[in-house]
Design an enzyme around this catalytic site. Sequence first.
Site, PDB file in Angstrom:
ATOM      1  N   GLY A 212       0.698  -1.045   0.130  1.00 39.27           N
ATOM      2  CA  GLY A 212       0.127  -0.115   0.441  1.00 39.27           C
ATOM      3  C   GLY A 212       1.041   1.465   0.341  1.00 39.27           C
ATOM      4  O   GLY A 212       0.771   2.481  -0.926  1.00 39.27           O
TER       5      GLY A 212
ATOM      6  N   ASN B  41      -8.078   3.442   8.373  1.00 34.41           N
ATOM      7  CA  ASN B  41      -7.416   2.837   9.866  1.00 34.41           C
ATOM      8  C   ASN B  41      -7.775   2.461  11.278  1.00 34.41           C
ATOM      9  O   ASN B  41      -7.554   1.448  11.636  1.00 34.41           O
ATOM     10  CB  ASN B  41      -5.984   2.554   9.290  1.00 34.41           C
ATOM     11  CG  ASN B  41      -5.274   3.621   8.694  1.00 34.41           C
ATOM     12  OD1 ASN B  41      -5.943   4.696   8.796  1.00 34.41           O
ATOM     13  ND2 ASN B  41      -3.754   3.526  10.426  1.00 34.41           N
TER      14      ASN B  41
ATOM     15  N   GLN C  24      -7.893  -0.005   3.296  1.00 36.67           N
ATOM     16  CA  GLN C  24      -7.960  -0.639   4.767  1.00 36.67           C
ATOM     17  C   GLN C  24      -9.867  -0.783   3.827  1.00 36.67           C
ATOM     18  O   GLN C  24     -10.264  -2.072   4.306  1.00 36.67           O
ATOM     19  CB  GLN C  24      -8.697   0.699   5.342  1.00 36.67           C
ATOM     20  CG  GLN C  24      -7.171   0.383   6.182  1.00 36.67           C
ATOM     21  CD  GLN C  24      -7.035  -0.866   6.910  1.00 36.67           C
ATOM     22  OE1 GLN C  24      -7.548  -1.804   7.003  1.00 36.67           O
ATOM     23  NE2 GLN C  24      -5.647  -0.376   8.019  1.00 36.67           N
TER      24      GLN C  24
ATOM     25  N   HIS D 159      -1.101  -7.755   2.285  1.00 33.38           N
ATOM     26  CA  HIS D 159      -1.472  -7.701   3.029  1.00 33.38           C
ATOM     27  C   HIS D 159      -2.836  -7.889   4.160  1.00 33.38           C
ATOM     28  O   HIS D 159      -2.823  -7.980   5.025  1.00 33.38           O
ATOM     29  CB  HIS D 159      -0.149  -7.669   4.581  1.00 33.38           C
ATOM     30  CG  HIS D 159       0.331  -6.778   4.847  1.00 33.38           C
ATOM     31  ND1 HIS D 159       0.277  -5.815   6.595  1.00 33.38           N
ATOM     32  CD2 HIS D 159       0.246  -5.645   4.025  1.00 33.38           C
ATOM     33  CE1 HIS D 159       0.518  -4.908   6.204  1.00 33.38           C
ATOM     34  NE2 HIS D 159       0.985  -4.100   4.927  1.00 33.38           N
TER      35      HIS D 159
ATOM     36  N   THR E  37      11.900  -6.965 -12.619  1.00 38.90           N
ATOM     37  CA  THR E  37      11.366  -8.284 -13.102  1.00 38.90           C
ATOM     38  C   THR E  37      10.038  -8.129 -11.659  1.00 38.90           C
ATOM     39  O   THR E  37       9.901  -8.598 -10.581  1.00 38.90           O
ATOM     40  CB  THR E  37      11.693  -9.347 -12.438  1.00 38.90           C
ATOM     41  OG1 THR E  37      12.767  -9.127 -14.002  1.00 38.90           O
ATOM     42  CG2 THR E  37      11.631 -10.693 -12.840  1.00 38.90           C
TER      43      THR E  37
ATOM     44  N   CYS F  43       3.670   6.811  22.253  1.00 38.64           N
ATOM     45  CA  CYS F  43       4.098   7.922  23.535  1.00 38.64           C
ATOM     46  C   CYS F  43       5.266   8.419  22.660  1.00 38.64           C
ATOM     47  O   CYS F  43       6.345   8.445  21.514  1.00 38.64           O
ATOM     48  CB  CYS F  43       4.873   6.986  24.001  1.00 38.64           C
ATOM     49  SG  CYS F  43       5.778   7.160  25.630  1.00 38.64           S
TER      50      CYS F  43
HETATM   51  C1  LIG Z   1      -5.182   3.532   5.215  1.00 41.33           C
HETATM   52  C2  LIG Z   1      -3.832   2.481   4.479  1.00 41.33           C
HETATM   53  N1  LIG Z   1      -2.830   3.338   3.547  1.00 41.33           N
HETATM   54  C3  LIG Z   1      -1.259   2.891   3.530  1.00 41.33           C
HETATM   55  C4  LIG Z   1      -1.153   1.627   4.083  1.00 41.33           C
HETATM   56  C5  LIG Z   1       0.117   1.291   4.306  1.00 41.33           C
HETATM   57  O1  LIG Z   1       0.537  -0.363   3.662  1.00 41.33           O
HETATM   58  P1  LIG Z   1       1.532  -1.423   3.747  1.00 41.33           P
HETATM   59  O2  LIG Z   1       1.564  -1.541   4.808  1.00 41.33           O
HETATM   60  O3  LIG Z   1       0.956  -2.147   2.819  1.00 41.33           O
HETATM   61  O4  LIG Z   1       2.329  -0.350   2.619  1.00 41.33           O
HETATM   62  C6  LIG Z   1      -1.676   1.667   5.306  1.00 41.33           C
HETATM   63  C7  LIG Z   1      -1.227   0.031   6.193  1.00 41.33           C
HETATM   64  O5  LIG Z   1      -1.389  -0.019   6.910  1.00 41.33           O
HETATM   65  C8  LIG Z   1      -2.930   1.701   5.428  1.00 41.33           C
HETATM   66  O6  LIG Z   1      -4.289   1.000   6.352  1.00 41.33           O
END
Ligand SMILES: Cc1ncc(COP(=O)(O)O)c(C=O)c1O
Length: 378
Positions: A71, A151, A179, A201, A237, A322
């Site tokens: 992402g 998220n 998300q 993931h 690749t 923190c």
């Molecule tokens: C809203 C959002 N954008 C982007 C990401 C980043 O994705 P990645 O961990 O695959 O780089 C996350 C991952 O926590 C996410 O929750």
Amino acid sequence: MARIYLDYNASTPIDPAVSAVMQPLLHEAFGNPSSGHWASRNAKELLERARGQVAALLGAQPDEIVFTSGGSEANNLALKGSFFAKLHQEQHIITQATEHPAVLKPLAFLERFGAIVTYLPVDGSGRVDPEAVRRAITPRTTLISIMHANNETGTVQPIEAIGEIARERAIRFHTDAAQSVGKIATWVDELGVDLLSIAGHKLYAPKGVGALYVRRGIVLEPLIHGAGHEHGQRAGTESVLLAAGLGEACQRAAEVDSRVRIQELRDHLWRSLRTLFGDRVALNGHLEYRLPNTLNVSFVGEMGSEVLTRLDGVAASTGSACHAGRVEISPVLRAMNIPDYVGLGAVRFSLGRGTTRDEIDRLLAQLAAIRRSFASPT
Ligand SMILES: Cc1ncc(COP(=O)(O)O)c(C=O)c1O
């Protein structure tokens, strides 16, 4: 200790159907998909099959999918790739305050290169007003980037309405859907987006793979220059192994509809928390426009991190962090104007395909047991 995993927004386990597709590929289909001989043919076919599976989940064409490492890279490619493709002109970019760092940091980077970025505020539920987006547009606006779902809170943004405005004004529109893909509908034409980021993931594919949807006709400067892989948009690749995993995960997301079951469990958790804690538990995020799996609650007057520490075997997240010896409310909750004594008590429970009623009830039993030690209301 019986473990309870409620952190699916952080990452998901690999779906067994996904690993079943991937496992033979550790040894088979080793050819370079670009080579053009017998050893590459199978690899190329698998790569293109995966591209089609990702495209199908979005209602897109296969040639509109660029595989990335996840992402973050998809967001970086969308934002930096858009900016560097139009380097000759002044560029104004519109975004909003609760974006993931994988959007905010690339935009801060682009500000060093002269981009003017408007960070729109959100309301108390974390939503941005589409009319505020419209008002923020200037003749120099080249890009709007608004996440699909947050998220931390699961709040879903009014992407369709913003998409219409972007289309009316012929402005490129990106959404970070890391998300939302696999959790709610993400049809690119309905959303009205030109660019959409996916993180493997988060939808039961492995880490290290993602994709960017790039609408036909949208020109991006690549982040990685080299040979002409991925229609010249990302050199290197391709990993057939990872792409096949993401493709299968996307197909599974379309086939396995666990949304209603997950939402029922999530709502059962929320209702039970209200019964247990009354007004001393508060919902963060929008009650209706929210991912079906996400429950961000504040244990008012408590520290979310301490609540989590006292829960045995429960994997969940707290938004606070923190900094320099001081616990601070998360920037997302701060942007929603949540006061410190509420925001510091935030805990995000995010459910997934593996979550069971028994797990939720065991979590509730633990919370009921520690409730007595919570600070009494003032
Ligand atoms: C809203 C959002 N954008 C982007 C990401 C980043 O994705 P990645 O961990 O695959 O780089 C996350 C991952 O926590 C996410 O929750």
